[in-house]
Scaffold this active site. Structure first.
Site, PDB file in Angstrom:
ATOM      1  N   GLY A  11       0.775  -1.234   0.000  1.00  0.00           N
ATOM      2  CA  GLY A  11       0.000   0.000   0.000  1.00  0.00           C
ATOM      3  C   GLY A  11       0.807   1.285   0.000  1.00  0.00           C
ATOM      4  N   ASN A  13       1.768   3.052  -2.586  1.00  0.00           N
ATOM      5  CA  ASN A  13       1.164   4.009  -3.529  1.00  0.00           C
ATOM      6  C   ASN A  13      -0.092   4.632  -2.942  1.00  0.00           C
ATOM      7  OD1 ASN A  13       2.487   4.244  -6.286  1.00  0.00           O
ATOM      8  ND2 ASN A  13       2.605   2.035  -5.902  1.00  0.00           N
ATOM      9  N   MET A  91      -4.217  -6.677  -7.062  1.00  0.00           N
ATOM     10  CA  MET A  91      -3.698  -7.724  -7.919  1.00  0.00           C
ATOM     11  C   MET A  91      -4.759  -8.648  -8.536  1.00  0.00           C
ATOM     12  SD  MET A  91      -0.839  -6.530  -8.030  1.00  0.00           S
ATOM     13  CE  MET A  91       0.659  -7.331  -8.534  1.00  0.00           C
ATOM     14  N   HIS A 110       0.983   0.887 -13.008  1.00  0.00           N
ATOM     15  CA  HIS A 110       1.714  -0.326 -13.410  1.00  0.00           C
ATOM     16  C   HIS A 110       3.212  -0.003 -13.457  1.00  0.00           C
ATOM     17  CE1 HIS A 110       2.225  -4.255 -15.189  1.00  0.00           C
ATOM     18  NE2 HIS A 110       3.090  -3.689 -16.021  1.00  0.00           N
ATOM     19  N   ASP A 146      -3.719  -4.590 -18.511  1.00  0.00           N
ATOM     20  CA  ASP A 146      -2.806  -3.437 -18.518  1.00  0.00           C
ATOM     21  C   ASP A 146      -2.858  -2.688 -19.850  1.00  0.00           C
ATOM     22  OD1 ASP A 146      -1.968  -4.067 -15.917  1.00  0.00           O
ATOM     23  OD2 ASP A 146      -0.453  -5.454 -16.673  1.00  0.00           O
ATOM     24  N   GLU A 173       9.581   4.771  -6.250  1.00  0.00           N
ATOM     25  CA  GLU A 173       9.658   6.182  -5.850  1.00  0.00           C
ATOM     26  C   GLU A 173       8.916   7.063  -6.874  1.00  0.00           C
ATOM     27  OE1 GLU A 173      13.600   8.564  -5.561  1.00  0.00           O
ATOM     28  OE2 GLU A 173      13.826   6.730  -4.359  1.00  0.00           O
TER      29      GLU A 173
END
Ligand code: GAR
Length: 205
Positions: A11, A13, A91, A110, A146, A173
């Site tokens: 988590g 993001n 996922m 992604h 995707d 990052e």
């Protein structure tokens, strides 16, 4: 716009988006209404709770079909009336049943420069392939894996002394920065879609 976030794991993001929202740095976002996980053990759940964000856990039961699980998902989030769903390390592949309910209102982060390296472990796929540059992509979700229209991409160059782990960490990052930017763009409606191309009102160069 109200935003809901789906996670399955760490988590980070999701935390980046919530932090930016709490610090009033996410223009266009009215509320982060919930963080939903399909795994009870997802470490991101505690992080969301620590930030005061409502959490929901919805597991897929073994005997349940994907359609039934997705119908339950839709029902669970319906009361929150969110305008945007953000998949941040979620996922599970969402099927048509779910996508119809949220047509054009789901985005995903992604960890590669799509359309290269779709699917799981994209960072390692890219590393093992020996690419000089990979990165991350935020895209609208459609029924292809995707494969929906790209909102933002950020390249990350591989260094000679990178390992799979250091390359992955530098991509992550950049994911944290890119996802928040994309959430804000979509919530403000600062784009239009021409075919597969997402035209941003303010070009990101
Ligand atoms: C992130 O690297 C995200 O891009 C990836 O999972 C990780 C989740 O990390 N998602 C995918 O691979 C989806 N195909 P996080 O839980 O720390 O945000």
């Amino acid at each position: 716009m109200k935003v809901g976030i789906f996670i399955s794991g760490t988590g980070t993001n999701m935390v980046a988006v919530c932090r930016n929202f709490l610090d009033r740095k996410l223009d266009g976002v009215e509320e982060i209404s919930f963080v939903l996980s399909d795994k009870r053990s997802a470490p991101g759940l505690e992080k969301a709770e620590a930030m005061g964000i409502k959490t929901i856990v919805l597991l897929k039961r073994k005997e349940q079909t994907r359609e039934d699980y997705e119908a339950e998902l839709l029902k669970a989030i319906e009361p929150y009336d969110v305008g945007l769903l953000v998949l941040a390390g979620f996922m599970k592949v969402l099927g048509n049943r779910f996508l119809e309910g949220f047509c054009g209102r789901i985005i995903n982060i992604h960890p590669s420069l799509l359309p290269s390296f779709k699917g799981v472990n994209a960072q390692s796929q890219a590393f093992e392939y020996g690419v000089k540059v990979s990165g991350c992509t935020v895209h609208f979700v459609d029924s292809t894996l995707d494969g929906g229209p790209i909102i933002l991409q950020q390249p990350v160059f591989r260094k000679n002394d990178d390992t799979d782990d250091t390359f992955r960490a530098r991509i992550l990052e950049q994911e944290h920065i890119l996802l928040s930017k994309a959430v804000s763009i979509v919530c403000k409606g600062d784009y239009k879609i021409c075919g597969r191309y997402v035209v941003l009102n303010q070009e990101e160069l």
